[in-house]
Structures are given as C-alpha cells and as structure tokens.
Scaffold this active site. Structure first.
Site, PDB file in Angstrom:
ATOM      1  N   GLU A  43      65.029  12.592 -14.641  1.00 21.38           N
ATOM      2  CA  GLU A  43      63.854  12.216 -13.745  1.00 21.38           C
ATOM      3  C   GLU A  43      63.430  13.420 -12.991  1.00 21.38           C
ATOM      4  OE1 GLU A  43      64.930   8.768 -11.779  1.00 21.38           O
ATOM      5  OE2 GLU A  43      62.872   8.589 -10.955  1.00 21.38           O
ATOM      6  N   ASP A  72      59.425   2.393 -15.319  1.00 21.56           N
ATOM      7  CA  ASP A  72      59.443   2.902 -14.132  1.00 21.56           C
ATOM      8  C   ASP A  72      58.440   2.207 -12.856  1.00 21.56           C
ATOM      9  OD1 ASP A  72      61.036   5.425 -13.641  1.00 21.56           O
ATOM     10  OD2 ASP A  72      59.593   5.705 -12.170  1.00 21.56           O
TER      11      ASP A  72
END
Ligand code: IMP
Length: 194
Positions: A43, A72
């Site tokens: 991430e 996301d």
C-alpha cells in the site's frame, strides 16, 4: 464451486467488502467463480485511490493463476473538511474514528461527503489492467446510527435515502446505491461481455 468456470480472485482481507460483492455476484449469471484471497499487498501513499489500487494490484497479480481484482475506497468530507480523510481514510478510521470525524464538524445540516471506489482488475485473457469507478454523495449524521456495514457507515447519510445512515440499511439496500455497488455493476457488465 463450478469446475467448468474460470477463477476470478477478489484480493481482500475485508470480509464485509467480500460479502457485499458476493451478494451482488450471486444475483448474476457470470462465467467465473468468485474466490476471496487475503494476500499481503503493498500500500503506497498517493494522491488518488486509483493510484493506490493500481500499485496494490500490480504487487500481487502475478501470484495468481487467473484474473484478479482489488477494490480501494475512500471517504471524503467535502464540506467542511475539503475532502479529508480521502486517501487517509484507513489511517483516520484506526486513529480518531467516527467520533473524531464528528468532533471536526459544527454544522451537520450543511455538510457534504462522498465515498468513492476504484476496482482495479487484472484481466488475464487480455493481459490488461482495467478500472471501474463508483461514487455516492451524501452528508454527515450528527450522531452515529445503525449497526450494519462497517467503517464510516454509521455517520454517512446518502442523498438517495436521506432519513438513514448507511449502517441502518441492509446490504442489498446499501449495494443498490453505494460507491462499491456502482463500481461493481460496471465490472459485472464488462465480465458479462468478456
Ligand atoms: P479501504 O482502504 O478501501 O479498505 O478503505 C479505506 C477506509 O474506508 C477503511 O477504513 C474502511 O473501513 C472505510 N470504508 C471503505 N469502504 C467503506 C464503506 O462502504 N463504508 C464505510 N466505510 C468504508
């Protein structure tokens, strides 16, 4: 599982997200088996959820035989917080949480907020990355309400159902108007044709 169908992996450790999407998947006739894979993704901190999604998927897509996608999302309080927490949504949820967001707002009636989702799909047959996006607009509730859903659901009132927070809706009601539901419908349309 249907052995004649190809696998489609949803890479997520979030069972709430998987359940929302699985419920939508079951309503359609699709030539894939949907499988949850909780893989460790990388991430990055970026300005947009699309860049975060793209990087995450690229960090794991080659570990799987078949097509895969990640999703996301971000929560944006447009008024009065100019889009905060946005790409920092996970961190803000873990630190100050819904109570902390409510403490930053004086005038709930005039507030504006939205959720956005990006689904990044690695579609193996075409060897391509594709993106599907969805947004839902609403405002902030003065109190946390409801016990369905997850994350910021108890403080978000969608414009479509102005009497209720997301956490007061059933999964199918939430899916019919939500950021994730909209992005997912676009992905479904693509999968039906490919
Ligand atoms: P993620 O990075 O997509 O998992 O989500 C970022 C943050 O937004 C996490 O803290 C989630 O709990 C929250 N979030 C994502 N989707 C939703 C939703 O549909 N409702 C409420 N909160 C959400």
């Amino acid at each position: 599982m249907d052995d004649t169908k190809d696998m489609l992996y949803f890479i997520t450790g979030n069972n709430f997200k998987f359940n929302e999407i699985q419920q939508l998947f079951e309503q359609e006739t699709i030539k894939y088996n949907l499988i949850q894979k909780d893989l460790k993704t990388i991430e990055i901190q970026a300005d947009t959820i699309k860049s975060v999604a793209e990087f995450k998927l690229n960090s794991v897509k080659d570990k799987l035989i078949g097509s895969s996608f990640i999703e996301d999302s971000g929560f944006f309080v447009d008024n009065p917080l100019n889009g905060f927490p946005g790409v920092y949504s996970s961190y803000v949820m873990k630190t100050i949480g819904n109570k902390g967001i409510l403490n930053l707002i004086d005038n709930y009636e005039d507030s504006k907020a939205h959720f956005s989702t990006v689904i990044a799909l690695y579609f193996k047959p075409l060897n391509k990355l594709l993106f599907f996006e969805g947004t839902v607009e609403g405002k902030i509730s003065s109190l946390q309400k409801g016990n369905q859903g997850f994350g910021f659901d108890p403080i978000f009132i969608p414009d479509e159902i102005p009497q209720k927070t997301f956490a007061e809706l059933t999964t199918s009601q939430k899916n019919s108007i939500s950021h994730r539901g909209k992005a997912w419908m676009k992905l479904m349309d693509f999968l039906k044709e490919n």
